[in-house]
Design an enzyme around this catalytic site. Structure first.
Site, PDB file in Angstrom:
ATOM      1  N   ALA A  80       1.040  -1.309  -0.227  1.00 20.82           N
ATOM      2  CA  ALA A  80       0.256  -0.148  -0.344  1.00 20.82           C
ATOM      3  C   ALA A  80       1.260   1.289   0.216  1.00 20.82           C
ATOM      4  CB  ALA A  80      -0.553   0.048   1.036  1.00 20.82           C
ATOM      5  N   ASP A  81       0.405   2.492  -0.399  1.00 20.43           N
ATOM      6  CA  ASP A  81       1.227   3.596  -0.356  1.00 20.43           C
ATOM      7  C   ASP A  81      -0.410   4.603  -0.420  1.00 20.43           C
ATOM      8  OD1 ASP A  81       3.504   4.743  -0.833  1.00 20.43           O
ATOM      9  OD2 ASP A  81       2.738   5.808  -2.148  1.00 20.43           O
ATOM     10  N   THR A  82       0.263   5.861   0.701  1.00 20.20           N
ATOM     11  CA  THR A  82      -0.132   6.837   0.578  1.00 20.20           C
ATOM     12  C   THR A  82      -0.274   8.015   0.209  1.00 20.20           C
ATOM     13  OG1 THR A  82      -1.990   5.645   2.881  1.00 20.20           O
ATOM     14  CG2 THR A  82      -1.588   8.121   2.529  1.00 20.20           C
TER      15      THR A  82
END
Length: 197
Positions: A80-82
């Site tokens: 995941a990446d935010t």
């Protein structure tokens, strides 16, 4: 849902959120031989949504290779990446305290977007989703910003803040996915895991 997955993320929050979902997981982190930071490079003219999805996909490909290279048993791998975006401007993790102050000054009194992309891979199958939320900061005084930065909390966080931490005192409104803002949207993650079964 899968009884066990690999989590390719250093974020303790993502690990906590997976535990909340009841998903057993083991960390699958990059070794010193991998240049994980270079994957997060922003391309000129790239929209925040395109950026976060591309970076997440690249992280997943690297993690799938890592699992194979280490000879680990087969199981889904989650990445995941935010990213935080004010208009088309991306606010990544601050480089230092001054950079954190600059970011928080820009976000103060504004509504910004928080995009978290999730990608899960198993064998040749890849499933990906992106959660988009909005966060409104009340206007913060210079002393409030500097006190928050001095707490150390902004370091290592996209946009220089953690919604579940001290920053909550300055957030007047949220719309979208709270867990997405934290770094792992649980609804989308559960749907992706179901889609792989």
């Amino acid at each position: 849902m899968y009884p066990f997955i690999y989590l390719a993320s250093q974020s303790p929050r993502r690990s906590q959120l997976l535990t909340q979902l009841g998903v057993q997981h083991e960390l699958l982190l990059a070794g010193p031989e991998e240049d994980a930071e270079s994957l997060e490079e922003h391309l000129s003219g790239e929209s925040p949504e395109t950026y976060v999805q591309r970076v997440t996909h690249l992280k997943l490909l690297a993690a799938l290779q890592r699992r194979k290279a280490r000879g680990l048993p087969e199981a889904p791998v989650l990445c995941a990446d935010t990213t935080v975006a004010l208009g088309q401007t991306i606010y990544a993790k601050p480089l230092d305290a001054d950079d954190a102050v600059r970011m928080l000054q820009a976000l103060s009194g504004q509504t910004h977007g928080v995009l978290t992309a999730v990608a899960i891979g198993l064998n040749e199958k890849v499933a990906q989703a992106c959660s988009e939320s909005n966060v409104t900061f009340a206007r913060m005084s210079e002393s409030e910003i500097r006190a928050y930065v001095a707490s150390g909390e902004p370091m290592g966080k996209a946009g220089a803040y953690a919604v579940q931490g001290l920053a909550a005192a300055h957030i007047s409104r949220i719309s979208g996915s709270y867990t997405g803002i934290m770094g792992l949207p649980l609804f989308e993650t559960a749907q992706l895991l179901k889609s792989l079964t």
